[in-house]
Design a protein around this motif. Structure first.
Motif, PDB file in Angstrom:
ATOM      1  N   SER A 140    -109.630 -75.186  29.059  1.00 33.66           N
ATOM      2  CA  SER A 140    -108.773 -74.641  30.117  1.00 33.66           C
ATOM      3  C   SER A 140    -107.454 -75.399  30.239  1.00 33.66           C
ATOM      4  N   LYS A 141    -107.361 -76.541  29.547  1.00 38.19           N
ATOM      5  CA  LYS A 141    -106.149 -77.379  29.547  1.00 38.19           C
ATOM      6  C   LYS A 141    -105.765 -77.783  30.966  1.00 38.19           C
ATOM      7  N   GLU A 142    -106.770 -78.312  31.684  1.00 34.98           N
ATOM      8  CA  GLU A 142    -106.535 -78.666  33.082  1.00 34.98           C
ATOM      9  C   GLU A 142    -107.352 -79.882  33.494  1.00 34.98           C
ATOM     10  N   ILE A 143    -106.937 -80.447  34.618  1.00 31.81           N
ATOM     11  CA  ILE A 143    -107.663 -81.535  35.259  1.00 31.81           C
ATOM     12  C   ILE A 143    -108.075 -81.042  36.634  1.00 31.81           C
ATOM     13  N   GLN A 144    -109.343 -81.141  36.941  1.00 31.36           N
ATOM     14  CA  GLN A 144    -109.829 -80.710  38.245  1.00 31.36           C
ATOM     15  C   GLN A 144    -110.149 -81.922  39.120  1.00 31.36           C
ATOM     16  N   ILE A 145    -109.645 -81.884  40.347  1.00 32.94           N
ATOM     17  CA  ILE A 145    -109.974 -82.901  41.339  1.00 32.94           C
ATOM     18  C   ILE A 145    -111.102 -82.340  42.198  1.00 32.94           C
ATOM     19  N   LEU A 146    -112.248 -83.013  42.203  1.00 33.16           N
ATOM     20  CA  LEU A 146    -113.429 -82.513  42.898  1.00 33.16           C
ATOM     21  C   LEU A 146    -113.813 -83.438  44.045  1.00 33.16           C
ATOM     22  N   ASN A 147    -114.217 -82.838  45.158  1.00 34.70           N
ATOM     23  CA  ASN A 147    -114.734 -83.588  46.302  1.00 34.70           C
ATOM     24  C   ASN A 147    -116.258 -83.586  46.276  1.00 34.70           C
ATOM     25  N   ILE A 148    -116.853 -84.657  46.801  1.00 31.20           N
ATOM     26  CA  ILE A 148    -118.305 -84.784  46.885  1.00 31.20           C
ATOM     27  C   ILE A 148    -118.671 -85.116  48.322  1.00 31.20           C
ATOM     28  N   ASP A 149    -119.506 -84.281  48.935  1.00 32.64           N
ATOM     29  CA  ASP A 149    -119.860 -84.543  50.330  1.00 32.64           C
ATOM     30  C   ASP A 149    -121.049 -85.506  50.418  1.00 32.64           C
ATOM     31  N   VAL A 159    -106.535 -78.175  41.231  1.00 34.58           N
ATOM     32  CA  VAL A 159    -106.488 -78.028  39.777  1.00 34.58           C
ATOM     33  C   VAL A 159    -105.084 -78.376  39.304  1.00 34.58           C
ATOM     34  N   ILE A 160    -105.004 -79.290  38.344  1.00 35.51           N
ATOM     35  CA  ILE A 160    -103.724 -79.671  37.750  1.00 35.51           C
ATOM     36  C   ILE A 160    -103.653 -79.033  36.364  1.00 35.51           C
ATOM     37  N   HIS A 161    -102.800 -78.040  36.215  1.00 35.85           N
ATOM     38  CA  HIS A 161    -102.660 -77.337  34.938  1.00 35.85           C
ATOM     39  C   HIS A 161    -101.704 -78.118  34.041  1.00 35.85           C
ATOM     40  N   ARG A 162    -102.156 -78.409  32.793  1.00 35.59           N
ATOM     41  CA  ARG A 162    -101.342 -79.220  31.900  1.00 35.59           C
ATOM     42  C   ARG A 162    -100.805 -78.446  30.706  1.00 35.59           C
ATOM     43  N   GLY A 163    -101.479 -77.380  30.273  1.00 37.89           N
ATOM     44  CA  GLY A 163    -101.026 -76.638  29.110  1.00 37.89           C
ATOM     45  C   GLY A 163    -101.270 -77.372  27.803  1.00 37.89           C
ATOM     46  N   LEU A 164    -102.055 -78.449  27.849  1.00 38.04           N
ATOM     47  CA  LEU A 164    -102.402 -79.253  26.680  1.00 38.04           C
ATOM     48  C   LEU A 164    -103.889 -79.558  26.724  1.00 38.04           C
ATOM     49  N   VAL A 165    -104.483 -79.804  25.567  1.00 33.71           N
ATOM     50  CA  VAL A 165    -105.904 -80.149  25.504  1.00 33.71           C
ATOM     51  C   VAL A 165    -106.083 -81.586  25.982  1.00 33.71           C
ATOM     52  N   CYS A 166    -106.584 -81.742  27.199  1.00 32.92           N
ATOM     53  CA  CYS A 166    -106.758 -83.066  27.789  1.00 32.92           C
ATOM     54  C   CYS A 166    -108.207 -83.516  27.632  1.00 32.92           C
ATOM     55  N   TYR A 180    -104.379 -86.798  25.455  1.00 35.41           N
ATOM     56  CA  TYR A 180    -104.267 -85.439  24.908  1.00 35.41           C
ATOM     57  C   TYR A 180    -104.342 -85.512  23.386  1.00 35.41           C
ATOM     58  N   ASN A 181    -104.969 -84.514  22.765  1.00 38.46           N
ATOM     59  CA  ASN A 181    -104.989 -84.517  21.298  1.00 38.46           C
ATOM     60  C   ASN A 181    -104.544 -83.200  20.665  1.00 38.46           C
ATOM     61  N   HIS A 182    -104.085 -82.237  21.455  1.00 39.03           N
ATOM     62  CA  HIS A 182    -103.572 -80.989  20.889  1.00 39.03           C
ATOM     63  C   HIS A 182    -102.735 -80.253  21.945  1.00 39.03           C
ATOM     64  N   PRO A 183    -101.597 -79.694  21.570  1.00 38.93           N
ATOM     65  CA  PRO A 183    -100.935 -79.776  20.269  1.00 38.93           C
ATOM     66  C   PRO A 183    -100.199 -81.084  20.047  1.00 38.93           C
ATOM     67  N   LEU A 193    -100.807 -85.479  42.167  1.00 40.27           N
ATOM     68  CA  LEU A 193    -100.274 -84.121  42.309  1.00 40.27           C
ATOM     69  C   LEU A 193     -99.946 -83.515  40.952  1.00 40.27           C
ATOM     70  N   GLY A 194    -100.033 -84.337  39.902  1.00 40.75           N
ATOM     71  CA  GLY A 194     -99.739 -83.855  38.556  1.00 40.75           C
ATOM     72  C   GLY A 194     -98.336 -84.157  38.078  1.00 40.75           C
ATOM     73  N   ASN A 195     -97.572 -84.920  38.842  1.00 39.94           N
ATOM     74  CA  ASN A 195     -96.226 -85.299  38.419  1.00 39.94           C
ATOM     75  C   ASN A 195     -96.313 -86.405  37.370  1.00 39.94           C
ATOM     76  N   VAL A 196     -95.790 -86.149  36.177  1.00 42.96           N
ATOM     77  CA  VAL A 196     -95.872 -87.116  35.081  1.00 42.96           C
ATOM     78  C   VAL A 196     -94.872 -88.243  35.321  1.00 42.96           C
ATOM     79  N   LEU A 197     -95.377 -89.470  35.285  1.00 43.39           N
ATOM     80  CA  LEU A 197     -94.557 -90.648  35.534  1.00 43.39           C
ATOM     81  C   LEU A 197     -94.115 -91.323  34.243  1.00 43.39           C
ATOM     82  N   LYS A 198     -94.977 -91.251  33.223  1.00 39.03           N
ATOM     83  CA  LYS A 198     -94.669 -91.930  31.961  1.00 39.03           C
ATOM     84  C   LYS A 198     -95.502 -91.310  30.845  1.00 39.03           C
TER      85      LYS A 198
END
Length: 331
Positions: A140-149, A159-166, A180-183, A193-198
């Motif tokens: 899905s090329k995404e990172i999911q932030i999950l809560n646990i009660d 859900v943080i959509h990246r468009g890359l295989v993470c 990431y390894n593709h592409p 929040l998904g803002n790339v810092l480096k």
């Protein structure tokens, strides 16, 4: 001899009664610049006591990770535990690729507490807080932030959509580190929040550092990041700012088909060797290596590993099976 201990913020020093430092004919006048440096000394780093003695592993127990009711298993399909994270002394959370889900497991009751089905198979996992985790979903090329009660139930918070295989993910001090390894093969630092810092992908000569970076691990005490590359069978150690590589370990004759890694606070690295059915321990930044757990301990295709600092316990997940194995690590 006059001894002075302690420090004050600069703003307090300017109004501090210096007569307190009057000893006979001598007056101690604190340097504003030096006192500010002392006040901010934590920014320079910390002096850590490291214990690089060879560890020994003692089998603790097998932990059931399938859903059970009245001591009867309600699932027929085995698991493929791609990643494990320690939530607390009493809970584990893991990614199950075969069943497209994330599971929360009780270590005290030896039962599954919660399960969240995903649209595709999950891979990397990391604890953000005791009630929050991050999971990578490569297809899905995404990172999911999950809560646990409190009951162990999981829900998707973001859900943080990246468009890359993470693949690999690790969290430290408000930052997510992702491989990431593709592409494109690279590492990223991002906020929650998904803002790339480096971004880090090559050395100072422009040469690609990774071919297929899978797993990440962080030593928060030593501010050290480790990356396992399954294609070139390497472990790369970097500073926590992913600005420079500190060392690389590569010896396929010893570690065959490297997978997940875990670091303890002493800097010892625990490595899954998939093809040899072993867990190795690397000491002194990889200069010393010893087998820790092997086939006689029930290792069959170890994929994932996690270390609990509170209990000094190592957890190992497998390519196929219905349990996670726990080992007490004796130092």
């Amino acid at each position: 001899m006059i001894l002075f201990s302690g420090c004050l913020p600069v703003e307090q020093l300017q109004t501090y009664n210096l007569s307190l430092f009057l000893f006979c004919r001598y007056t101690f006048v604190p340097s504003i610049r030096n006192m500010q440096a002392i006040y901010n000394i934590e920014k320079l780093g910390v002096l850590m006591f490291t214990n690089n003695r060879t560890r020994k592993a003692v089998n603790h127990r097998d932990i059931n990770i399938l859903h059970q009711e009245n001591n009867e298993c309600k699932e027929t399909k085995e698991c493929s535990v791609k990643g494990i994270a320690v939530l607390s002394e009493t809970r584990l959370v893991l990614t199950d690729a075969f069943n497209y889900c994330v599971r929360v497991v009780s270590l005290t009751e030896n039962i599954q507490l919660g399960l969240l089905k995903l649209s595709s198979w999950p891979f990397g996992i990391t604890k953000m807080r005791e009630d929050r985790i991050a999971v990578t979903v490569p297809v899905s090329k995404e990172i999911q932030i999950l809560n646990i009660d409190g009951e162990g139930n999981l829900s998707c918070q973001k859900v943080i959509h990246r468009g890359l295989v993470c693949c690999g993910v690790v969290y430290s001090r408000g930052i997510l580190f992702v491989s990431y390894n593709h592409p494109h093969t690279k590492l990223e630092m991002m906020d929650t929040l998904g803002n790339v810092l480096k971004t880090f992908s090559s050395n100072t000569h422009g040469q690609e550092l990774f071919k297929k970076p899978y797993y990440l691990a962080m030593n928060r005490s030593l501010d050290q990041l480790c990356v396992s590359d399954v294609q070139i069978n390497t472990l790369t150690f970097m500073d926590a700012e992913i600005e420079r590589k500190t060392s690389t370990f590569c010896d396929k004759k010893v570690i065959d088909d490297v997978r997940d890694i875990a670091l303890d606070s002493d800097g010892v690295t625990y490595v899954c060797s998939f093809n040899s059915d072993k867990i190795y321990q690397l000491l002194d930044g990889g200069s010393t290596i010893h087998p820790l757990i092997g086939p006689t301990d029930g290792m069959r295709g170890p994929l994932s590993v996690a270390y609990c600092e509170l209990t000094h316990r190592l957890f190992v997940g497998f390519d196929t099976g219905s349990v996670v194995k726990a080992f007490d690590i004796n130092i």
